[in-house]
Design a protein around this motif. Structure first.
Motif, PDB file in Angstrom:
ATOM      1  N   GLN A 187      15.296  -5.991 -20.581  1.00  0.00           N
ATOM      2  CA  GLN A 187      16.512  -6.724 -21.237  1.00  0.00           C
ATOM      3  C   GLN A 187      17.423  -5.650 -21.704  1.00  0.00           C
ATOM      4  O   GLN A 187      18.539  -5.985 -21.788  1.00  0.00           O
ATOM      5  CB  GLN A 187      15.797  -7.539 -22.562  1.00  0.00           C
ATOM      6  N   LYS A 190      19.542  -4.381 -18.902  1.00  0.00           N
ATOM      7  CA  LYS A 190      20.595  -5.446 -18.794  1.00  0.00           C
ATOM      8  C   LYS A 190      21.564  -5.443 -19.700  1.00  0.00           C
ATOM      9  O   LYS A 190      22.942  -5.512 -19.525  1.00  0.00           O
ATOM     10  CB  LYS A 190      20.048  -6.711 -18.746  1.00  0.00           C
ATOM     11  N   GLU A 230      21.474 -11.775 -26.145  1.00  0.00           N
ATOM     12  CA  GLU A 230      20.122 -11.861 -25.502  1.00  0.00           C
ATOM     13  C   GLU A 230      19.091 -12.589 -26.261  1.00  0.00           C
ATOM     14  O   GLU A 230      19.060 -12.668 -27.471  1.00  0.00           O
ATOM     15  CB  GLU A 230      19.604 -10.540 -25.140  1.00  0.00           C
ATOM     16  N   TRP A 232      15.765 -11.794 -27.201  1.00  0.00           N
ATOM     17  CA  TRP A 232      14.777 -10.814 -27.464  1.00  0.00           C
ATOM     18  C   TRP A 232      13.415 -11.421 -27.670  1.00  0.00           C
ATOM     19  O   TRP A 232      13.350 -12.397 -28.420  1.00  0.00           O
ATOM     20  CB  TRP A 232      15.203 -10.085 -28.739  1.00  0.00           C
TER      21      TRP A 232
END
Length: 235
Positions: A187, A190, A230, A232
């Motif tokens: 992540q 990204k 995001e 998380w």
């Protein structure tokens, strides 16, 4: 009793590794406060990020080895060697850490927690609206040993560093950020790819082999430069 003996053995092994570490010896010889200086040096030599005249923000700066490296890059070549260069400085370094920081000539230090709004506001004020060339972050949270919780803490610091970069970096600026392989790493990659035109993961030779740390380098903000949200891992 067995636990204590094991602990002593671990401490003795760590001390032996530390004292025989070539980067520790090199840091002592060249006047750096920590072997971490060579991590930034290797990244910089590979990508040519740090140049005289720049404005650089050093996050998670204590004990100051990265700021020392930056200081030397900005100092005239006749400034001499040993410790942090002194005297004239062609560039600006703003350092921040939650821990105490022994002063380095020419480096402006802010003590506080990067996760707190008031500290971020102080850092924003220190930047003063000037475009930042490079942000370097060696920040890492205190780890609990609980992977999901630690991953969330790490991700939060990286996300804050990226957000700071998106607000302050020049369009062609760069962010160097310490991350850790494990849960949440993909992540973070990204997040960098959504934010920067060029993304390079680098594990410097100065990083210990057994360490899960690596560094993500983002260069050149993407045109939209929108903050990326995001999901998380939860703590």
């Amino acid at each position: 009793m067995k636990v204590q003996t094991k602990s002593k053995k671990v401490n003795k092994a760590w001390l032996h590794d530390h004292l025989t570490d070539p980067y520790v010896k090199m840091a002592q010889r060249e006047g750096y406060r920590a072997r971490a200086a060579y991590k930034l040096k290797e990244i910089d030599e590979a990508l040519h990020l740090i140049k005289p005249g720049q404005l650089v923000v050093d996050l998670g700066a204590t004990p100051g080895a990265w700021s020392q490296y930056l200081r030397r890059k900005f100092a005239p070549k006749d400034a001499g060697a040993g410790g942090a260069a002194v005297g004239e400085l062609n560039g600006t370094i703003i350092a921040l850490d939650i821990l105490d920081f022994e002063p380095i000539e020419g480096v402006r230090f802010i003590q506080g927690d990067f996760r707190e709004d008031a500290v971020l506001a102080e850092l924003d004020a220190a930047v003063g609206g000037r475009p930042v060339d490079v942000v370097v972050s060696d920040m890492a949270p205190n780890l609990s040993g609980i992977e999901s919780s630690d991953s969330a803490r790490i991700a939060h610091l990286v996300e804050l560093a990226v957000e700071f970069g998106l607000r302050h970096l020049k369009p062609e600026g760069a962010l160097v950020c310490k991350v850790f392989h494990g849960s949440g790493y993909s992540q973070l990659v990204k997040l960098f790819k959504d934010s920067f035109r060029v993304v390079k993961p680098i594990k410097p030779k100065a990083s210990r082999d057994r360490s899960a740390e690596t560094f993500l380098v983002g260069i050149g903000l993407k045109p939209n430069r929108k903050r990326v949200e995001e999901n998380w891992p939860s703590a």
